[in-house]
Design a protein around this motif. Structure first.
Motif, short mmCIF file in Angstrom:
data_model
loop_
_atom_site.label_atom_id
_atom_site.label_comp_id
_atom_site.label_asym_id
_atom_site.label_seq_id
_atom_site.Cartn_x
_atom_site.Cartn_y
_atom_site.Cartn_z
N LEU A 1 -5.18 15.77 -16.22
CA LEU A 1 -4.38 16.61 -16.63
C LEU A 1 -3.70 15.94 -17.82
CD1 LEU A 1 -2.61 19.48 -14.08
CD2 LEU A 1 -4.56 20.11 -16.10
N LEU A 2 -4.01 14.34 -17.64
CA LEU A 2 -2.45 13.77 -17.74
C LEU A 2 -3.62 13.19 -19.15
CD1 LEU A 2 -0.54 11.71 -16.01
CD2 LEU A 2 0.41 13.28 -17.34
N ARG B 1 8.96 8.81 -5.62
CA ARG B 1 8.65 9.18 -4.90
C ARG B 1 7.43 9.94 -5.30
NH1 ARG B 1 11.36 11.39 0.39
NH2 ARG B 1 12.46 9.50 0.03
N MET B 2 7.42 10.77 -5.88
CA MET B 2 6.47 11.75 -6.22
C MET B 2 5.20 10.71 -7.31
SD MET B 2 6.88 15.27 -5.78
CE MET B 2 6.33 16.32 -7.56
N ILE B 3 4.99 9.76 -7.65
CA ILE B 3 4.33 9.34 -8.45
C ILE B 3 3.70 8.85 -6.86
CG2 ILE B 3 3.56 7.18 -9.64
CD1 ILE B 3 4.77 9.71 -10.62
N GLY B 4 4.18 8.04 -6.47
CA GLY B 4 3.65 7.43 -4.89
C GLY B 4 2.71 8.63 -4.43
N MET B 5 3.34 9.66 -3.71
CA MET B 5 2.89 11.22 -3.09
C MET B 5 1.51 11.87 -3.45
SD MET B 5 6.65 12.98 -2.30
CE MET B 5 5.17 14.89 -1.52
N ILE B 6 1.70 11.77 -5.21
CA ILE B 6 0.97 11.65 -5.95
C ILE B 6 -0.53 11.05 -5.87
CG2 ILE B 6 -0.67 12.59 -8.31
CD1 ILE B 6 1.84 13.23 -9.26
N PRO C 1 -2.28 5.44 -15.79
CA PRO C 1 -2.74 5.58 -15.23
C PRO C 1 -1.56 5.36 -14.44
CG PRO C 1 -4.53 4.07 -15.08
CD PRO C 1 -3.76 3.62 -17.00
N LEU C 2 -1.42 6.32 -13.90
CA LEU C 2 -0.39 6.51 -12.16
C LEU C 2 -0.97 5.07 -10.94
CD1 LEU C 2 -0.62 9.98 -11.62
CD2 LEU C 2 0.58 8.95 -13.49
N ASN C 3 -2.07 5.03 -11.19
CA ASN C 3 -1.98 3.84 -9.86
C ASN C 3 -2.09 2.41 -10.34
OD1 ASN C 3 -4.35 3.33 -12.11
ND2 ASN C 3 -5.27 3.17 -10.90
N VAL D 1 10.39 6.55 -21.02
CA VAL D 1 10.41 5.25 -21.84
C VAL D 1 11.17 3.40 -21.27
CG1 VAL D 1 10.87 6.69 -23.99
CG2 VAL D 1 13.10 5.86 -22.59
N ARG D 2 11.52 4.17 -20.23
CA ARG D 2 12.17 2.79 -19.14
C ARG D 2 11.38 2.66 -18.13
NH1 ARG D 2 18.36 4.89 -18.74
NH2 ARG D 2 18.54 4.58 -21.11
N CYS D 3 10.02 3.13 -18.04
CA CYS D 3 9.31 3.20 -17.09
C CYS D 3 8.67 1.29 -17.46
CB CYS D 3 7.87 3.90 -16.61
SG CYS D 3 6.85 3.00 -15.71
N PRO D 4 8.60 0.36 -16.61
CA PRO D 4 8.11 -1.18 -17.03
C PRO D 4 6.42 -1.19 -17.05
CG PRO D 4 8.84 -1.45 -14.89
CD PRO D 4 9.03 0.07 -15.59
N SER D 5 5.80 -0.13 -16.05
CA SER D 5 4.78 0.15 -16.52
C SER D 5 3.87 0.92 -17.21
CB SER D 5 3.86 0.05 -14.86
OG SER D 5 4.02 -0.45 -14.04
N ASP D 6 4.74 1.35 -18.65
CA ASP D 6 4.82 2.32 -19.11
C ASP D 6 3.31 3.45 -18.61
OD1 ASP D 6 4.63 2.87 -22.19
OD2 ASP D 6 2.54 2.06 -22.01
#
Ligand code: SF4
Ligand code: SF4
Length: 186
Positions: free
Chosen positions: A13-14, A47-52, A21-23, A77-82
């Motif tokens: 969906l992304l 936590r949501m990212i971890g749960m997915i 990617p989320l991983n 915009v702040r996520c260090p992993s983009d």
């Protein structure tokens, strides 16, 4: 062909979103620390990212987190992993409506579903119909206030009495069905 896992479905969906990617998530918590809506959420964005990633589909869909996301994009915009966390929240909303699974009592799912149906029917948003999806969950005072404001706007010609329709509506519907899973909404 093997059925895709929940994390793969969300990842699919992304596909149109920019970002990693989320991983790629390193669970640093920057997203949760920057989120203005986190105190209202069942689970933090981190936590949501971890749960997915852990394929916890039932727990993710039962949570209010993505429905309380204000789409401010601070986390993205702040996520260090983009990672595009805000777009992930949108993906979860779409998935939840598509599968008809969400926490009871939330305004967001009904509002979103009504919005998509209204758009598919006429090609335009129409506030009087949209308002019914959340007004009845407010008090009587708010209902009267909103009804009186809508009447005033209609009398002044600022709000159409009937929903306006765009030309070539069928083309528009076909286009929408290519970019979002409608799952019975049409
Ligand atoms: S800010 Fe990015 S890397 Fe850090 S926890 Fe959130 S999603 Fe993961
Ligand atoms: S986009 Fe949503 S999840 Fe991200 S910081 Fe804003 S409210 Fe929180």
């Amino acid at each position: 062909m093997a059925k895709p896992s929940f994390r793969e479905e969300v990842g699919n969906l992304l596909y149109a979103a920019k970002g990693s990617p989320l991983n790629a998530c390193i669970q640093c918590g920057t997203c949760s620390g920057t989120c203005p809506a986190v105190e209202y959420m069942d689970h933090t964005p981190r936590r949501m990212i971890g749960m997915i990633l852990a394929d916890m589909k039932d727990e993710v869909l039962a949570s209010n987190t993505f429905w309380f996301c204000a789409s401010c994009f601070h986390c993205t915009v702040r996520c260090p992993s983009d990672i595009d966390i805000a777009e992930t929240m949108y993906a979860l909303k779409r998935y939840s409506i598509w599968k008809h699974v969400h926490q009871k009592g939330l305004v967001g799912p009904t509002f979103s579903e009504t919005f998509v149906k209204t758009i598919l029917r006429s090609g335009r948003s129409y506030e009087p119909v949209l308002a019914t999806s959340y007004l009845f969950s407010s008090g009587v005072k708010e209902l009267i206030q909103e009804a009186s404001m809508a009447t005033g706007l209609m009398l002044k010609g600022r709000l159409p009495v009937l929903p306006p329709k765009i030309k070539r509506l069928e083309n528009f519907k076909r286009m929408v069905s290519k970019v979002i899973p409608l799952g019975g909404l049409s």
